[in-house]
Design an enzyme around this catalytic site. Structure first.
Site, PDB file in Angstrom:
ATOM      1  N   GLU A 164      15.639   6.182  -0.480  1.00 11.26           N
ATOM      2  CA  GLU A 164      16.092   4.916  -1.053  1.00 11.26           C
ATOM      3  C   GLU A 164      17.003   4.171  -0.099  1.00 11.26           C
ATOM      4  OE1 GLU A 164      19.055   2.408  -3.418  1.00 11.26           O
ATOM      5  OE2 GLU A 164      19.336   4.043  -1.986  1.00 11.26           O
ATOM      6  N   GLU A 165      17.865   4.915   0.600  1.00 14.63           N
ATOM      7  CA  GLU A 165      18.864   4.261   1.439  1.00 14.63           C
ATOM      8  C   GLU A 165      18.243   3.447   2.568  1.00 14.63           C
ATOM      9  OE1 GLU A 165      21.673   3.879   0.548  1.00 14.63           O
ATOM     10  OE2 GLU A 165      22.572   5.616  -0.417  1.00 14.63           O
ATOM     11  N   HIS A 176      17.751   8.001  -7.011  1.00 17.62           N
ATOM     12  CA  HIS A 176      17.366   8.485  -5.679  1.00 17.62           C
ATOM     13  C   HIS A 176      18.207   9.698  -5.287  1.00 17.62           C
ATOM     14  CE1 HIS A 176      20.582   6.911  -2.872  1.00 17.62           C
ATOM     15  NE2 HIS A 176      20.777   6.053  -3.854  1.00 17.62           N
ATOM     16  N   ASP A 180      27.380   8.099  -4.199  1.00 18.78           N
ATOM     17  CA  ASP A 180      26.075   7.477  -3.985  1.00 18.78           C
ATOM     18  C   ASP A 180      25.178   8.404  -3.181  1.00 18.78           C
ATOM     19  OD1 ASP A 180      23.942   5.762  -3.599  1.00 18.78           O
ATOM     20  OD2 ASP A 180      24.992   4.458  -2.189  1.00 18.78           O
ATOM     21  N   GLU A 205       3.538   1.260  -5.751  1.00 21.72           N
ATOM     22  CA  GLU A 205       2.352   0.746  -5.061  1.00 21.72           C
ATOM     23  C   GLU A 205       1.138   1.655  -5.279  1.00 21.72           C
ATOM     24  OE1 GLU A 205       4.568  -1.603  -1.357  1.00 21.72           O
ATOM     25  OE2 GLU A 205       3.842   0.448  -1.079  1.00 21.72           O
ATOM     26  N   ASP A 208      21.771   5.226 -10.585  1.00 23.45           N
ATOM     27  CA  ASP A 208      21.957   5.508  -9.162  1.00 23.45           C
ATOM     28  C   ASP A 208      23.372   6.060  -8.983  1.00 23.45           C
ATOM     29  OD1 ASP A 208      22.396   5.397  -6.415  1.00 23.45           O
ATOM     30  OD2 ASP A 208      21.359   3.514  -6.126  1.00 23.45           O
ATOM     31  N   LEU A 238       0.851  -1.192   0.000  1.00 19.70           N
ATOM     32  CA  LEU A 238       0.000   0.000   0.000  1.00 19.70           C
ATOM     33  C   LEU A 238       0.885   1.239   0.000  1.00 19.70           C
ATOM     34  CD1 LEU A 238      -2.586  -0.946   2.788  1.00 19.70           C
ATOM     35  CD2 LEU A 238      -2.990  -0.969   0.317  1.00 19.70           C
ATOM     36  N   HIS A 270      29.070   4.751   1.541  1.00 18.00           N
ATOM     37  CA  HIS A 270      28.233   5.006   2.727  1.00 18.00           C
ATOM     38  C   HIS A 270      29.016   5.551   3.924  1.00 18.00           C
ATOM     39  CE1 HIS A 270      24.540   2.314   1.511  1.00 18.00           C
ATOM     40  NE2 HIS A 270      24.853   3.234   0.597  1.00 18.00           N
TER      41      HIS A 270
END
Length: 652
Positions: A420-421, A372, A382, A432, A449, A266, A549
């Site tokens: 996104e992460e 993203h 990233d 959805e 990305d 959902l 990251h």
């Protein structure tokens, strides 16, 4: 409270209405656009326009885009993340280079953050309760960018709070087989703290596997053997090279699924039914915390017990032991490791930004191009390398659009996904919410990305039908550097295989679930691809670019080490832009469905070779699968014949 609920519903309805207007822009007939060129129903891809677009993509503009995008940390839902939403809207509404329309869709999603009042901590505790050693709670401030107030401390997103304490064991990758091996060695795992290294399995799986063996907590570090080709000294690592420095810690989501955790299947609108966070699945079952390899060395090189298997050894300069506990007679004898995690779960608003160019002939057919926006810290590689390319591609196309010299046959949707992460949240909520419309009308999804991991070769992952359009684009664009090869010919030097249909061709990788293409391919079944430039695997064994990251993934890192001159960024922009135009403007879609046949045949062959005997023992036949593959091949051939006949009958 009742007023607040009513207000929430009103806001949710308004958001839905706004996005509905944006998507409805495709299908509502438009009046004559005085600036729009006339596009006949039989018009094909304009090669002059294609050449113009490819030629106008500018490396220096991509560089400036990246400088601005990565200037400050922009964790999902942070003020800087929202400021970038406004930057994208401003660019896509620019009167000279903007698109037909641009807007946002906002979702209320469950995110995870470390507590500011109680920082997460890893410490060695003596039997007396004294703290003998503490791991770093932040990375070393090497360039003046790692200590800012908006730099989130290293943490394992969605890991539960807790303060377990126990003897330390070393569990390699943290796979289920690794924990079984420890049991085989006679090591009692109940109540221990397991030290694992990144790789082998996903982040969340390490905690899930550990919990099955009654491990109380998990530590995760990046071994120099897996990311730095064994180099670990400060003068060998960033800022002296592109390698991960000793204090570097890979942040990440430890949630096992994708999408908002509380609204599976959902859209996470204010009025949606939500699961109870206490019973929602996919979260790590035990406290987990990532650390840097300089701290992992202190822990690992003081362990007692048998030596770890050769495949478990790394590059920290000592013999890796399994534990449990520290060496008797050493500085940490009889001590235990205490892991204190104080993460919190919060409902936050996160936005997608959509920019639309309306198609002239088939406005209700969409070619989506997404990336993203959010990052763990500065996120220069990233995801900002991808966003910098996205903005440049949309600028060039928007300029042609505003000048009235071009309009695509099919509609183009540019997307900047939020959160996104934390688990591909923005793209998943979008799919959805617009499941049926997207499934029925989307031609293909292009994902960029991380646009540049390094500057050796193109790397494309995708579903088989996109192979032909990617190859066509790559053959027409010169590769960066002095080789004078095309991107295609350069690519084939680094990664290739012998196709029974086409001969020697570049290898198209398969798509897993590592970026925003996942909901499009796995949830909607849409042909998808992910485009990037990458490194020469013969020169490094790094599983990904080393500062992934961490707080060291900055503009300076990209500018100095990853892609000086930004020629590889431009090559990705040219490739993605060419693919985008071929999909949006070609009279016949350049997607070759018959290329699925080769892939299906290879899967079938592997199943027969690897599983055939085992299946026979259980009276399971692969016959129906063989029949299904044959029927698909027949249907694909028939489709190719129909397309060929239509192409011959189409006026030139």
């Amino acid at each position: 409270m009742k007023c607040l609920k009513v207000l929430g519903v009103v806001v949710g309805v308004a958001a839905l209405l706004g996005l509905g207007i944006i998507l409805g822009h495709f299908v509502i007939p438009k009046g004559a656009d005085p600036l729009a060129p006339s596009v006949s129903a039989s018009q094909d891809l304009d090669l002059e326009i294609l050449e113009t677009v490819v030629g106008q993509l500018d490396a220096s503009r991509i560089r400036e885009n990246l400088r601005e995008l990565s200037r400050e940390p922009h964790l999902a839902s942070s003020p800087r993340d929202e400021a970038l939403v406004q930057l994208l809207l401003q660019r896509w509404r620019d009167p000279e280079s903007g698109l037909d329309s641009a807007g946002t869709s906002t979702y209320e999603v469950l995110l995870s953050f470390p507590s500011q009042e109680q920082p997460n901590r890893v410490a060695i505790v003596a039997p007396t309760g004294d703290i003998l050693f503490s791991c770093r709670q932040s990375e070393e401030n090497l360039t003046g960018e790692q200590a800012g107030p908006d730099v989130v401390p290293p943490y394992a997103a969605y890991a539960p709070s807790g303060t377990p304490q126990g003897l330390l064991v070393y569990a390699n990758w943290g796979t289920e087989e690794d924990f079984k091996e420890l049991q085989t060695q006679g090591i009692q795992l109940n109540g221990t703290i397991a030290l694992t290294r990144y790789g082998g399995v996903g982040r969340g799986a390490k905690a899930v596997n550990a919990a099955k063996y009654q491990v109380a907590g998990v530590l995760v570090y990046t071994d120099p053997a897996d990311i730095n080709d064994g180099h670990s000294l400060p003068n060998e690592t960033f800022p002296h090279s592109w390698r991960l420095p000793p204090s570097g810690v890979e942040r990440g989501s430890y949630y096992e699924y994708f999408g908002d955790p509380l609204t599976p299947y959902l859209p996470a609108n204010p009025s949606s039914f939500r699961l109870d966070p206490a019973t929602a699945s996919g979260f790590p079952p035990i406290p987990t915390q990532p650390i840097g390899f300089e701290d992992a060395k202190v822990l690992l090189c003081n362990l007692q017990g048998p030596s770890a298997p050769a495949a478990w050894q790394g590059s920290l300069g000592c013999d890796y032991k399994l534990g449990p506990g520290f060496q008797p007679g050493g500085a940490f004898a009889s001590s235990q490791v205490n892991l204190s995690v104080h993460n919190t779960l919060e409902l936050r608003n996160s936005s997608n930004v959509l920019g639309i160019i309306r198609g002239a002939v088939e406005p209700d057919r969409y070619v989506l191009y997404g990336n993203h926006r959010d990052s763990w810290v500065h996120g220069a590689v990233d995801p900002s390398s991808g966003t910098a390319v996205l903005l440049e591609v949309s600028r060039v196309l928007g300029t042609l659009l505003k000048k009235g010299t071009w309009r695509p046959r099919r509609s183009i949707v540019f997307a900047s996904w939020g959160a996104e992460e934390f688990g591909l949240i923005g793209s998943t909520e979008f799919t959805e919410e617009f499941f049926s419309k997207l499934q029925e009308r989307t031609v293909a999804y292009i994902n960029v990305d991380i646009s540049v991991f390094a500057n050796a070769s193109l790397r494309v992952q995708g579903t088989p039908p996109v192979q032909s359009v990617v190859f066509s684009a790559a053959k027409q664009i010169p590769a960066p550097g002095p080789s004078r090869l095309s991107i295609y010919d350069n690519w084939i030097r680094y990664s290739n295989y012998s196709s029974p249909v086409y001969g020697l061709v570049p290898r198209l990788g398969s798509l897993g679930a590592g970026s925003d293409y996942a909901p499009f391919i796995h949830f909607l079944g849409i042909s998808s691809m992910d485009i990037a430039y990458t490194y020469d695997k013969s020169k490094t064994s790094a599983r990904i670019y080393p500062t992934y990251h961490t707080a060291f993934d900055t503009f300076g890192y990209v500018d100095k080490f990853v892609d000086p001159g930004f020629s590889s960024h431009r090559a990705v922009a040219q490739t993605a832009g060419s693919v985008l135009l071929r999909l949006s403007d070609s009279l016949f879609l350049p997607l070759n469905v018959s290329d699925y046949s080769e892939t299906l045949r290879s899967f079938l062959k592997s199943a027969q070779q690897d599983l055939g005997a085992l299946l026979e023992q259980h009276s399971i036949s692969l016959g129906p699968l063989v029949t299904a593959v044959e029927k698909f091949e027949e249907a694909a051939i028939a489709l190719d014949q129909n397309i060929s006949a239509l192409q011959k009958a189409t006026p030139k």
